[in-house]
Scaffold this motif. Sequence first.
Motif, PDB file in Angstrom:
ATOM      1  N   THR A 176       0.443  -1.057  -0.064  1.00 19.80           N
ATOM      2  CA  THR A 176      -0.466   0.107  -0.492  1.00 19.80           C
ATOM      3  C   THR A 176       0.598   1.129   0.249  1.00 19.80           C
ATOM      4  O   THR A 176       0.835   2.214  -1.043  1.00 19.80           O
ATOM      5  CB  THR A 176      -0.914  -0.142   0.946  1.00 19.80           C
ATOM      6  OG1 THR A 176      -1.864  -0.853   0.511  1.00 19.80           O
ATOM      7  CG2 THR A 176      -2.104   1.138   1.227  1.00 19.80           C
ATOM      8  N   GLU A 182       3.878   1.366  -1.023  1.00 22.76           N
ATOM      9  CA  GLU A 182       4.815   1.350  -2.409  1.00 22.76           C
ATOM     10  C   GLU A 182       3.804   1.895  -3.504  1.00 22.76           C
ATOM     11  O   GLU A 182       3.767   2.805  -4.036  1.00 22.76           O
ATOM     12  CB  GLU A 182       5.181   0.399  -2.839  1.00 22.76           C
ATOM     13  CG  GLU A 182       6.347  -0.328  -1.689  1.00 22.76           C
ATOM     14  CD  GLU A 182       7.035  -1.865  -2.597  1.00 22.76           C
ATOM     15  OE1 GLU A 182       6.198  -2.549  -3.185  1.00 22.76           O
ATOM     16  OE2 GLU A 182       8.175  -2.015  -1.686  1.00 22.76           O
ATOM     17  N   ALA A 183       2.432   1.354  -3.306  1.00 24.91           N
ATOM     18  CA  ALA A 183       1.516   1.522  -4.690  1.00 24.91           C
ATOM     19  C   ALA A 183       0.964   3.217  -4.607  1.00 24.91           C
ATOM     20  O   ALA A 183       0.892   4.679  -5.268  1.00 24.91           O
ATOM     21  CB  ALA A 183      -0.130   1.101  -3.963  1.00 24.91           C
ATOM     22  N   ARG A 184       1.031   3.857  -3.082  1.00 23.50           N
ATOM     23  CA  ARG A 184       1.360   5.090  -2.600  1.00 23.50           C
ATOM     24  C   ARG A 184       1.957   6.031  -3.024  1.00 23.50           C
ATOM     25  O   ARG A 184       1.981   7.509  -3.405  1.00 23.50           O
ATOM     26  CB  ARG A 184       0.390   5.182  -1.044  1.00 23.50           C
ATOM     27  CG  ARG A 184       0.098   7.030  -1.181  1.00 23.50           C
ATOM     28  CD  ARG A 184      -0.043   6.984   0.731  1.00 23.50           C
ATOM     29  NE  ARG A 184       1.560   7.776   0.521  1.00 23.50           N
ATOM     30  CZ  ARG A 184       2.054   7.441   2.387  1.00 23.50           C
ATOM     31  NH1 ARG A 184       1.251   7.363   3.109  1.00 23.50           N
ATOM     32  NH2 ARG A 184       3.005   7.722   2.338  1.00 23.50           N
ATOM     33  N   ASP A 185       3.240   5.687  -2.965  1.00 25.12           N
ATOM     34  CA  ASP A 185       4.664   6.249  -3.725  1.00 25.12           C
ATOM     35  C   ASP A 185       4.413   6.479  -5.109  1.00 25.12           C
ATOM     36  O   ASP A 185       4.939   7.953  -5.331  1.00 25.12           O
ATOM     37  CB  ASP A 185       5.956   5.768  -2.911  1.00 25.12           C
ATOM     38  CG  ASP A 185       6.475   5.882  -1.302  1.00 25.12           C
ATOM     39  OD1 ASP A 185       5.073   6.681  -1.030  1.00 25.12           O
ATOM     40  OD2 ASP A 185       7.054   5.336  -0.948  1.00 25.12           O
ATOM     41  N   LYS A 186       4.328   5.539  -5.426  1.00 29.70           N
ATOM     42  CA  LYS A 186       4.260   5.208  -6.766  1.00 29.70           C
ATOM     43  C   LYS A 186       3.045   5.531  -7.431  1.00 29.70           C
ATOM     44  O   LYS A 186       3.178   7.129  -8.291  1.00 29.70           O
ATOM     45  CB  LYS A 186       3.855   4.137  -7.757  1.00 29.70           C
ATOM     46  CG  LYS A 186       3.729   3.963  -9.287  1.00 29.70           C
ATOM     47  CD  LYS A 186       4.034   2.202  -9.493  1.00 29.70           C
ATOM     48  CE  LYS A 186       3.529   2.103 -10.538  1.00 29.70           C
ATOM     49  NZ  LYS A 186       2.857   2.897 -11.910  1.00 29.70           N
ATOM     50  N   GLN A 187       1.499   6.389  -6.840  1.00 29.04           N
ATOM     51  CA  GLN A 187       0.891   7.869  -7.031  1.00 29.04           C
ATOM     52  C   GLN A 187       1.348   8.716  -6.973  1.00 29.04           C
ATOM     53  O   GLN A 187       0.317   9.596  -8.237  1.00 29.04           O
ATOM     54  CB  GLN A 187      -0.689   7.036  -6.628  1.00 29.04           C
ATOM     55  CG  GLN A 187      -1.817   8.242  -6.866  1.00 29.04           C
ATOM     56  CD  GLN A 187      -2.721   7.296  -8.991  1.00 29.04           C
ATOM     57  OE1 GLN A 187      -2.226   6.376  -8.533  1.00 29.04           O
ATOM     58  NE2 GLN A 187      -2.538   8.384  -9.188  1.00 29.04           N
ATOM     59  N   ILE A 188       2.188   9.433  -6.122  1.00 28.41           N
ATOM     60  CA  ILE A 188       2.921  10.268  -5.765  1.00 28.41           C
ATOM     61  C   ILE A 188       3.138  10.388  -6.672  1.00 28.41           C
ATOM     62  O   ILE A 188       3.174  11.565  -7.625  1.00 28.41           O
ATOM     63  CB  ILE A 188       2.789  10.350  -4.342  1.00 28.41           C
ATOM     64  CG1 ILE A 188       1.903  10.507  -3.033  1.00 28.41           C
ATOM     65  CG2 ILE A 188       3.543  12.029  -4.078  1.00 28.41           C
ATOM     66  CD1 ILE A 188       2.464  10.446  -1.409  1.00 28.41           C
ATOM     67  N   ASP A 235       3.364   9.152 -10.031  1.00 27.61           N
ATOM     68  CA  ASP A 235       3.024   9.367 -11.585  1.00 27.61           C
ATOM     69  C   ASP A 235       2.165  10.993 -11.375  1.00 27.61           C
ATOM     70  O   ASP A 235       2.138  11.254 -12.007  1.00 27.61           O
ATOM     71  CB  ASP A 235       1.933   8.189 -11.487  1.00 27.61           C
ATOM     72  CG  ASP A 235       2.691   7.321 -11.765  1.00 27.61           C
ATOM     73  OD1 ASP A 235       4.414   7.076 -12.100  1.00 27.61           O
ATOM     74  OD2 ASP A 235       2.567   6.075 -11.400  1.00 27.61           O
ATOM     75  N   ASP A 236       1.391  11.161 -10.269  1.00 30.52           N
ATOM     76  CA  ASP A 236       0.938  12.341  -9.827  1.00 30.52           C
ATOM     77  C   ASP A 236       2.013  13.683 -10.452  1.00 30.52           C
ATOM     78  O   ASP A 236       1.906  14.299 -10.381  1.00 30.52           O
ATOM     79  CB  ASP A 236       0.021  12.916  -9.039  1.00 30.52           C
ATOM     80  CG  ASP A 236      -1.439  11.704  -8.690  1.00 30.52           C
ATOM     81  OD1 ASP A 236      -1.408  10.971  -9.747  1.00 30.52           O
ATOM     82  OD2 ASP A 236      -1.624  11.873  -7.263  1.00 30.52           O
TER      83      ASP A 236
END
Length: 164
Positions: free
Chosen positions: A40, A42-48, A50-51
Amino acid sequence: MPQIAQLSATYASQIFWVLLVFGFIFFVIGRGMVPKVMQTVEARDKQIADDLMAAEAARKAADAEEEAWRKRENENRARAQAIIASAKGEAAKASESRLVAVHARLDAHLAEAEARIAAARDGAMAEIETVASEAAGDIVARIAGVTVDEAATRAAVKDVLAHG
Protein backbone atom coordinates in the motif's frame (compact mmCIF):
# COMPACT_ATOMS: atom_id res chain seq x y z
CA MET A 1 16.71 -25.01 47.93
CA PRO A 2 13.55 -25.97 46.36
CA GLN A 3 12.79 -22.57 44.87
CA ILE A 4 15.86 -22.75 42.66
CA ALA A 5 14.92 -26.24 41.44
CA GLN A 6 11.56 -24.95 40.21
CA LEU A 7 13.16 -22.07 38.44
CA SER A 8 14.16 -24.05 35.37
CA ALA A 9 10.70 -25.60 34.97
CA THR A 10 8.96 -22.23 35.37
CA TYR A 11 11.30 -20.44 32.99
CA ALA A 12 11.11 -23.21 30.46
CA SER A 13 7.33 -22.92 30.39
CA GLN A 14 7.49 -19.11 30.12
CA ILE A 15 10.14 -19.24 27.40
CA PHE A 16 7.98 -21.72 25.46
CA TRP A 17 4.91 -19.47 25.64
CA VAL A 18 6.92 -16.35 24.82
CA LEU A 19 8.41 -18.09 21.78
CA LEU A 20 4.98 -19.36 20.77
CA VAL A 21 3.32 -15.88 21.10
CA PHE A 22 6.20 -14.07 19.37
CA GLY A 23 6.27 -16.69 16.62
CA PHE A 24 2.53 -16.32 16.13
CA ILE A 25 2.89 -12.52 16.04
CA PHE A 26 5.85 -12.81 13.66
CA PHE A 27 4.00 -15.00 11.16
CA VAL A 28 0.62 -13.25 11.39
CA ILE A 29 1.78 -9.65 11.51
CA GLY A 30 5.29 -9.87 10.04
CA ARG A 31 4.50 -12.24 7.17
CA GLY A 32 0.82 -11.44 6.64
CA MET A 33 0.07 -7.80 7.40
CA VAL A 34 3.38 -5.99 6.93
CA PRO A 35 3.76 -6.95 3.23
CA LYS A 36 0.23 -5.68 2.55
CA VAL A 37 1.00 -2.42 4.33
CA MET A 38 4.29 -2.10 2.42
CA GLN A 39 2.49 -2.73 -0.88
CA THR A 40 0.00 0.00 0.00
CA VAL A 41 2.83 2.39 0.88
CA GLU A 42 4.67 1.54 -2.36
CA ALA A 43 1.45 1.97 -4.36
CA ARG A 44 0.86 5.31 -2.70
CA ASP A 45 4.45 6.42 -3.37
CA LYS A 46 4.11 5.30 -7.01
CA GLN A 47 0.79 7.17 -7.32
CA ILE A 48 2.36 10.30 -5.84
CA ALA A 49 5.33 10.04 -8.22
CA ASP A 50 2.97 9.51 -11.18
CA ASP A 51 0.86 12.48 -10.07
CA LEU A 52 3.98 14.64 -9.76
CA MET A 53 5.12 13.60 -13.23
CA ALA A 54 1.64 14.32 -14.65
CA ALA A 55 1.60 17.69 -12.90
CA GLU A 56 5.04 18.52 -14.31
CA ALA A 57 3.92 17.51 -17.80
CA ALA A 58 0.74 19.59 -17.40
CA ARG A 59 2.80 22.57 -16.20
CA LYS A 60 5.11 22.26 -19.23
CA ALA A 61 2.10 22.01 -21.55
CA ALA A 62 0.53 25.04 -19.87
CA ASP A 63 3.80 26.98 -20.21
CA ALA A 64 4.00 26.06 -23.89
CA GLU A 65 0.36 27.06 -24.41
CA GLU A 66 0.92 30.33 -22.58
CA GLU A 67 3.98 31.07 -24.73
CA ALA A 68 1.97 30.32 -27.88
CA TRP A 69 -0.84 32.56 -26.61
CA ARG A 70 1.62 35.37 -25.87
CA LYS A 71 3.08 35.02 -29.36
CA ARG A 72 -0.40 35.13 -30.96
CA GLU A 73 -1.34 38.07 -28.76
CA ASN A 74 1.80 39.99 -29.77
CA GLU A 75 1.11 39.25 -33.46
CA ASN A 76 -2.51 40.39 -33.05
CA ARG A 77 -1.35 43.55 -31.27
CA ALA A 78 1.14 44.27 -34.07
CA ARG A 79 -1.58 43.75 -36.70
CA ALA A 80 -3.96 46.01 -34.79
CA GLN A 81 -1.32 48.72 -34.55
CA ALA A 82 -0.66 48.41 -38.29
CA ILE A 83 -4.39 48.78 -38.97
CA ILE A 84 -4.55 51.80 -36.68
CA ALA A 85 -1.54 53.37 -38.40
CA SER A 86 -3.14 52.71 -41.80
CA ALA A 87 -6.42 54.24 -40.65
CA LYS A 88 -4.57 57.27 -39.29
CA GLY A 89 -2.77 57.67 -42.62
CA GLU A 90 -6.02 57.43 -44.57
CA ALA A 91 -7.68 59.91 -42.22
CA ALA A 92 -4.74 62.28 -42.63
CA LYS A 93 -4.98 62.01 -46.42
CA ALA A 94 -8.75 62.57 -46.30
CA SER A 95 -8.42 65.57 -44.01
CA GLU A 96 -5.60 66.94 -46.16
CA SER A 97 -7.76 66.70 -49.28
CA ARG A 98 -10.62 68.37 -47.41
CA LEU A 99 -8.24 71.09 -46.24
CA VAL A 100 -7.09 71.65 -49.82
CA ALA A 101 -10.72 71.95 -50.95
CA VAL A 102 -11.57 74.32 -48.09
CA HIS A 103 -8.43 76.34 -48.79
CA ALA A 104 -9.38 76.62 -52.46
CA ARG A 105 -12.90 77.71 -51.49
CA LEU A 106 -11.51 80.27 -49.05
CA ASP A 107 -9.15 81.58 -51.73
CA ALA A 108 -12.10 81.93 -54.12
CA HIS A 109 -14.12 83.79 -51.43
CA LEU A 110 -11.10 85.97 -50.69
CA ALA A 111 -10.67 86.80 -54.38
CA GLU A 112 -14.38 87.65 -54.63
CA ALA A 113 -14.15 89.80 -51.53
CA GLU A 114 -11.07 91.58 -52.86
CA ALA A 115 -12.86 92.17 -56.17
CA ARG A 116 -15.90 93.58 -54.32
CA ILE A 117 -13.62 95.77 -52.19
CA ALA A 118 -11.80 97.00 -55.29
CA ALA A 119 -15.13 97.71 -57.01
CA ALA A 120 -16.43 99.49 -53.90
CA ARG A 121 -13.18 101.47 -53.66
CA ASP A 122 -13.38 102.42 -57.34
CA GLY A 123 -17.04 103.34 -56.91
CA ALA A 124 -16.21 105.38 -53.81
CA MET A 125 -13.37 107.10 -55.64
CA ALA A 126 -15.68 107.89 -58.55
CA GLU A 127 -18.25 109.23 -56.10
CA ILE A 128 -15.56 111.26 -54.35
CA GLU A 129 -14.40 112.61 -57.71
CA THR A 130 -17.96 113.54 -58.62
CA VAL A 131 -18.62 115.24 -55.28
CA ALA A 132 -15.21 116.94 -55.30
CA SER A 133 -15.62 118.21 -58.88
CA GLU A 134 -19.12 119.55 -58.09
CA ALA A 135 -17.80 121.13 -54.88
CA ALA A 136 -14.83 122.65 -56.76
CA GLY A 137 -17.12 124.01 -59.48
CA ASP A 138 -19.43 125.55 -56.86
CA ILE A 139 -16.49 127.04 -54.92
CA VAL A 140 -15.00 128.57 -58.11
CA ALA A 141 -18.42 129.90 -59.11
CA ARG A 142 -18.96 131.51 -55.67
CA ILE A 143 -15.46 132.89 -55.16
CA ALA A 144 -14.47 133.86 -58.68
CA GLY A 145 -17.96 134.20 -60.08
CA VAL A 146 -16.87 132.17 -63.13
CA THR A 147 -18.61 129.06 -64.36
CA VAL A 148 -16.19 126.23 -65.02
CA ASP A 149 -16.87 123.34 -67.39
CA GLU A 150 -17.70 120.11 -65.56
CA ALA A 151 -15.17 118.08 -67.59
CA ALA A 152 -12.39 120.51 -66.67
CA THR A 153 -13.21 120.38 -62.95
CA ARG A 154 -13.38 116.61 -63.10
CA ALA A 155 -9.93 116.41 -64.82
CA ALA A 156 -8.43 118.80 -62.26
CA VAL A 157 -9.86 116.84 -59.30
CA LYS A 158 -8.63 113.58 -60.84
CA ASP A 159 -5.16 115.01 -61.25
CA VAL A 160 -5.04 116.28 -57.65
CA LEU A 161 -6.31 112.96 -56.25
CA ALA A 162 -3.79 110.96 -58.32
CA HIS A 163 -0.81 113.00 -57.03
CA GLY A 164 -2.04 113.87 -53.69
